[in-house]
Write a protein that holds these residues in place. Structure first.
Motif, PDB file in Angstrom:
ATOM      1  N   ALA A 174      -4.322 -57.803 -35.549  1.00 53.58           N
ATOM      2  CA  ALA A 174      -3.031 -57.168 -35.290  1.00 53.58           C
ATOM      3  C   ALA A 174      -3.200 -55.811 -34.617  1.00 53.58           C
ATOM      4  N   ILE A 175      -4.212 -55.063 -35.041  1.00 52.77           N
ATOM      5  CA  ILE A 175      -4.459 -53.754 -34.422  1.00 52.77           C
ATOM      6  C   ILE A 175      -4.838 -53.910 -32.961  1.00 52.77           C
ATOM      7  N   LEU A 176      -5.683 -54.903 -32.662  1.00 47.08           N
ATOM      8  CA  LEU A 176      -6.086 -55.120 -31.282  1.00 47.08           C
ATOM      9  C   LEU A 176      -4.920 -55.557 -30.406  1.00 47.08           C
ATOM     10  N   VAL A 177      -4.016 -56.352 -31.006  1.00 48.33           N
ATOM     11  CA  VAL A 177      -2.880 -56.861 -30.228  1.00 48.33           C
ATOM     12  C   VAL A 177      -1.823 -55.787 -30.032  1.00 48.33           C
ATOM     13  N   VAL A 178      -1.527 -55.045 -31.093  1.00 47.60           N
ATOM     14  CA  VAL A 178      -0.433 -54.080 -31.056  1.00 47.60           C
ATOM     15  C   VAL A 178      -0.855 -52.776 -30.405  1.00 47.60           C
ATOM     16  N   ALA A 179      -2.128 -52.416 -30.515  1.00 42.47           N
ATOM     17  CA  ALA A 179      -2.582 -51.126 -29.995  1.00 42.47           C
ATOM     18  C   ALA A 179      -2.329 -51.039 -28.495  1.00 42.47           C
ATOM     19  N   PRO A 180      -1.838 -49.892 -28.006  1.00 43.13           N
ATOM     20  CA  PRO A 180      -1.581 -49.752 -26.566  1.00 43.13           C
ATOM     21  C   PRO A 180      -2.871 -49.782 -25.769  1.00 43.13           C
ATOM     22  N   LYS A 181      -2.848 -50.487 -24.670  1.00 41.52           N
ATOM     23  CA  LYS A 181      -4.007 -50.580 -23.791  1.00 41.52           C
ATOM     24  C   LYS A 181      -3.537 -50.691 -22.354  1.00 41.52           C
ATOM     25  N   PRO A 182      -4.325 -50.186 -21.422  1.00 40.05           N
ATOM     26  CA  PRO A 182      -3.898 -50.242 -20.021  1.00 40.05           C
ATOM     27  C   PRO A 182      -3.838 -51.664 -19.497  1.00 40.05           C
ATOM     28  N   VAL A 183      -2.759 -51.949 -18.808  1.00 38.11           N
ATOM     29  CA  VAL A 183      -2.572 -53.276 -18.228  1.00 38.11           C
ATOM     30  C   VAL A 183      -2.559 -53.121 -16.712  1.00 38.11           C
ATOM     31  N   PRO A 184      -3.508 -53.718 -16.011  1.00 44.29           N
ATOM     32  CA  PRO A 184      -3.533 -53.554 -14.555  1.00 44.29           C
ATOM     33  C   PRO A 184      -2.345 -54.236 -13.898  1.00 44.29           C
ATOM     34  N   GLN A 185      -1.729 -53.519 -12.974  1.00 50.74           N
ATOM     35  CA  GLN A 185      -0.637 -54.096 -12.214  1.00 50.74           C
ATOM     36  C   GLN A 185      -1.217 -54.847 -11.015  1.00 50.74           C
ATOM     37  N   PRO A 186      -0.659 -55.998 -10.715  1.00 53.05           N
ATOM     38  CA  PRO A 186      -1.185 -56.742  -9.561  1.00 53.05           C
ATOM     39  C   PRO A 186      -1.004 -55.950  -8.277  1.00 53.05           C
ATOM     40  N   LEU A 187      -2.070 -55.839  -7.505  1.00 52.05           N
ATOM     41  CA  LEU A 187      -2.038 -55.085  -6.264  1.00 52.05           C
ATOM     42  C   LEU A 187      -1.908 -56.021  -5.073  1.00 52.05           C
ATOM     43  N   LYS A 188      -1.212 -55.547  -4.058  1.00 53.53           N
ATOM     44  CA  LYS A 188      -1.111 -56.286  -2.803  1.00 53.53           C
ATOM     45  C   LYS A 188      -2.435 -56.190  -2.054  1.00 53.53           C
ATOM     46  N   TRP A 189      -2.587 -57.019  -1.043  1.00 48.72           N
ATOM     47  CA  TRP A 189      -3.863 -57.023  -0.331  1.00 48.72           C
ATOM     48  C   TRP A 189      -4.117 -55.699   0.368  1.00 48.72           C
ATOM     49  N   TRP A 190      -3.072 -55.036   0.848  1.00 49.68           N
ATOM     50  CA  TRP A 190      -3.295 -53.767   1.537  1.00 49.68           C
ATOM     51  C   TRP A 190      -3.576 -52.632   0.559  1.00 49.68           C
ATOM     52  N   GLN A 191      -3.231 -52.804  -0.712  1.00 52.24           N
ATOM     53  CA  GLN A 191      -3.518 -51.793  -1.711  1.00 52.24           C
ATOM     54  C   GLN A 191      -4.966 -51.849  -2.188  1.00 52.24           C
ATOM     55  N   LYS A 192      -5.621 -52.956  -1.923  1.00 49.07           N
ATOM     56  CA  LYS A 192      -7.029 -53.105  -2.315  1.00 49.07           C
ATOM     57  C   LYS A 192      -7.980 -53.032  -1.132  1.00 49.07           C
ATOM     58  N   SER A 193      -7.457 -52.831   0.070  1.00 52.50           N
ATOM     59  CA  SER A 193      -8.280 -52.936   1.277  1.00 52.50           C
ATOM     60  C   SER A 193      -8.697 -51.562   1.779  1.00 52.50           C
ATOM     61  N   LEU A 194      -9.781 -51.571   2.503  1.00 51.36           N
ATOM     62  CA  LEU A 194     -10.267 -50.393   3.208  1.00 51.36           C
ATOM     63  C   LEU A 194      -9.876 -50.536   4.672  1.00 51.36           C
ATOM     64  N   PHE A 195      -9.103 -49.569   5.183  1.00 53.39           N
ATOM     65  CA  PHE A 195      -8.642 -49.595   6.562  1.00 53.39           C
ATOM     66  C   PHE A 195      -9.693 -48.943   7.468  1.00 53.39           C
ATOM     67  N   TYR A 196      -9.883 -49.557   8.611  1.00 56.37           N
ATOM     68  CA  TYR A 196     -10.849 -49.067   9.590  1.00 56.37           C
ATOM     69  C   TYR A 196     -10.158 -48.975  10.938  1.00 56.37           C
ATOM     70  N   GLN A 197     -10.098 -47.764  11.494  1.00 52.25           N
ATOM     71  CA  GLN A 197      -9.344 -47.513  12.716  1.00 52.25           C
ATOM     72  C   GLN A 197     -10.288 -47.459  13.912  1.00 52.25           C
TER      73      GLN A 197
END
Length: 497
Positions: free
Chosen positions: A85-108
Motif C-alpha cells: 500500500a505504501i508503494l502504491v499510494v506514495a507519490p512518485k514521478p510519472v513520466p509524461q509521454p513525449l512527442k517525437w520532436w520533444q525527444k529529438s536532437l535538431f541539427y541545422q
C-alpha cells in the motif's frame, strides 16, 4: 483441705517435654504448627516425559499453538499488505509521454543549393546524404534545412514544381535517404517572403502557399520553420498552415517551428484556446552581436536564460545563437544538451569547406578542430551527451533548479576584476539528480565546503568538456578547470538508478 499439698497441682503435667513457666499449663500450645510451604515443597514433583507428552497433546495446547501460528501469518500478511500500500499510494514521478520532436536532437545545416539553380557538379546536399547514417549514430534525430529557398523566392517557387528546376530530383532523393536513415527533415522558410508582398495577399497567393506545403508534406517533410520576424508569423497564417498539417497527421505528426529572433516572442492573438499554433520555439542563448562575446557577456546571457528556463506551455529548443570564443564552444554544447527542451545544434558560419574538411558537416565543435585527437574527443563528448539525454529520464522529464553557487578561487588576485561566476543547475527525477557545473572564467575554481550541503555527496562523472573525468567523485574535493563544464549524476543515500 488441700490435696497434694506441696506437690504438683491437680491436672498439671510435669514432664520434661513441657514447660510451665509463669502462665501455667493452660497457656501451652496443644498442637505443634506445621510449615505449609515446606510441606508444599516436599509434595511438588516435576512431570516426567510421559506426563509431558500427555499434557502437550491435550486439546488446550493444540488450540493454543494453532492460534499462535494463525497470528504469525496474519501479522506477516498485514506487514506485506502495508508495504504494498505504501508503494502504491506514495507519490512518485510519472513520466509524461513525449512527442517525437520533444525527444529529438535538431541539427541545422545550410546546403549550398537553390531550387532555381542549374548545377552540373555535385552539391553539398549530395555530400550530406552520404553522412546521414553517421549523423544518426551521433544521436541526431531531425535535420533543419536552412536557406534552401532564397529570400527573393516567390511563393510559386517554394513548391519546386516550376519548369526548369533541375534540383528537385536531388531534394527528393535526399528526403528518401533521410527516411531510410530514420532522420526527419524540416524545411526552413525563415526570411522568405511567403506572402508575396504583405499580409493582405490575395486568396490565390494563399492557395499557392497551401499547395506548396501540401507538396512537401506529401514528399515526407516533417514540418516547417519560420521566424518571429516574418510577415507569415500571424494567427491567420499559422491557422491556415495548421489546417494543412492536420491532413497529413494520420501517419506521423507534423510540426511548426518558430525561430525566435527578438528578445521576447511576440504574442499571438489566439482566439481558439484549445488550439496550438506553434509546436516548438527555437531560442538562442547568446545574443547576436557584431563582436565576439566576452566571458562576462556569455555568463550574463546564460544566467538570464537559466532563470527563465521553465517552459511556458510551448516546447523550447535551445541553440547557441551568438558567437563566443573557441574555448567556450564545448561548454555551450554541454549547456544545450542538459537544459529542459530539445537541443538544436547550429552550424558554424566560419567553417571553410575548401580546406579538405567534410562538406556540410557543420555540427559545432566537431569539425572545427584539425587535430585528429581533439576531433575524436569532441565527437566523444557529443555522442556521450546525446546518449545520456536519450536514456536518462532526469534529462528528459526532470525538473530544473538553478543553484546559487559559491566558489573559492585557487588563483585569485584582488588587483584584477572578478572572473565570470560559476553557473550551476540541477535536473532531478525521483532520487536521481544531474548536476551541471559551468566554469566560464579563465581560472580554476573550487567548490566551497558548505555549498553542496543539501545535495547528495556521492556521484559519477557523466561527461566533461575535456572527456578526462571518469568514475566516482565527491563534491567536497571537486575543482573546475578554466572554461570547463561537468555533468555529474548524483545519487541519494541508498538510492540507485
Amino acid at each position: 483441705m488441700t490435696l497434694n499439698a506441696g506437690g504438683p497441682v491437680y491436672g498439671s503435667l510435669s514432664s520434661p517435654g513441657f514447660s510451665h513457666s509463669g502462665g501455667g499449663a493452660e497457656t501451652a500450645p496443644l498442637l505443634i504448627p506445621i510449615d505449609e510451604e515446606q510441606v508444599a515443597r516436599q509434595d511438588w514433583r516435576p512431570l516426567n516425559r510421559e506426563q509431558l507428552e500427555v499434557v502437550a497433546g491435550g486439546p488446550g495446547w493444540r488450540k493454543f499453538r494453532s492460534y499462535l501460528v494463525l497470528l504469525f501469518w496474519l501479522t506477516w500478511i498485514g506487514i506485506l499488505a502495508t508495504a504494498i500500500a505504501i508503494l502504491v499510494v506514495a507519490p512518485k514521478p510519472v513520466p509524461q509521454p513525449l512527442k517525437w520532436w520533444q525527444k529529438s536532437l535538431f541539427y541545422q545545416v545550410q546546403p549550398e543549393l537553390r531550387l532555381d539553380a542549374t548545377m552540373e557538379e555535385s552539391t553539398s546536399l549530395d555530400a550530406l546524404s552520404e553522412e546521414l547514417s553517421y549523423l544518426r549514430s551521433l544521436g541526431v534525430g531531425v535535420l533543419i534545412l536552412e536557406r534552401l529557398f532564397g529570400a527573393d523566392v516567390s511563393p510559386v517557387n517554394i513548391s519546386a514544381t516550376s519548369k526548369g528546376s533541375s534540383t528537385l530530383p536531388e531534394i527528393l532523393c535526399f528526403l528518401q535517404e533521410s527516411s531510410k536513415a530514420d532522420l526527419k527533415v524540416v524545411l526552413d522558410f525563415c526570411d522568405v517572403d511567403l506572402l508575396g508582398g504583405g499580409v493582405d495577399s490575395d486568396e490565390s497567393n494563399n492557395a499557392i502557399i497551401k499547395e506548396a506545403l501540401s507538396f512537401w508534406l506529401a514528399q515526407g517533410v516533417a514540418g516547417f520553420a519560420i521566424c518571429d520576424t516574418d510577415e507569415a508569423y500571424s494567427e491567420k497564417t499559422l491557422l491556415e498552415w495548421r489546417t494543412v498539417l492536420k491532413d497529413f497527421n494520420a501517419e506521423d505528426e507534423r510540426i511548426l517551428l518558430v525561430r525566435q529572433k527578438r528578445d521576447t516572442l511576440p504574442p499571438l492573438n489566439i482566439s481558439h484556446s484549445n488550439s496550438t499554433l506553434v509546436d516548438v520555439v527555437i531560442k538562442p542563448i547568446l545574443p547576436k552581436l557584431p563582436h565576439l562575446l566576452s566571458g562576462q557577456e556569455v555568463s550574463s546571457a546564460i544566467e538570464t536564460h537559466l532563470y527563465q528556463a521553465q517552459r511556458d506551455g510551448i516546447w523550447s529548443s535551445w541553440m547557441v545563437g551568438g558567437k563566443a570564443s573557441e574555448k567556450l564552444k564545448k561548454l555551450l554544447l554541454v549547456l544545450l544538451m542538459t537544459l529542459p527542451g530539445s537541443p538544436s545544434v547550429e552550424h558554424d558560419s566560419d567553417i571553410d569547406r575548401d580546406e579538405g574538411m567534410t562538406v556540410c558537416l557543420n555540427i559545432e565543435l566537431m569539425f572545427l578542430i584539425q587535430d585528429t585527437k581533439k576531433r575524436h574527443l569532441a565527437r566523444a563528448l557529443f555522442s556521450s551527451l546525446s546518449q545520456s539525454r536519450a536514456r536518462e529520464e532526469a534529462l528528459l522529464y526532470g525538473t530544473f533548479t538553478f543553484l546559487p553557487f559559491h566558489s573559492s578561487n585557487t588563483s585569485s588576485n584582488s588587483t584584477f576584476p572578478l572572473p565570470p561566476p560559476v553557473l550551476a543547475f540541477l535536473r532531478s527525477w525521483g532520487c536521481v539528480h544531474f548536476l551541471v557545473l559551468l566554469n566560464i572564467g579563465p581560472e580554476t575554481r573550487a567548490l566551497d565546503s558548505g555549498w553542496a550541503s543539501r545535495l547528495p555527496e556521492a556521484g559519477v562523472f557523466v561527461a566533461s568538456t575535456g572527456m578526462d573525468r571518469m568514475g566516482a567523485t565527491s563534491l567536497d574535493n571537486l575543482e573546475l578547470q578554466p572554461h570547463e563544464a561537468i555533468v555529474i549524476k548524483l545519487f541519494e543515500a541508498e538510492a540507485y538508478s
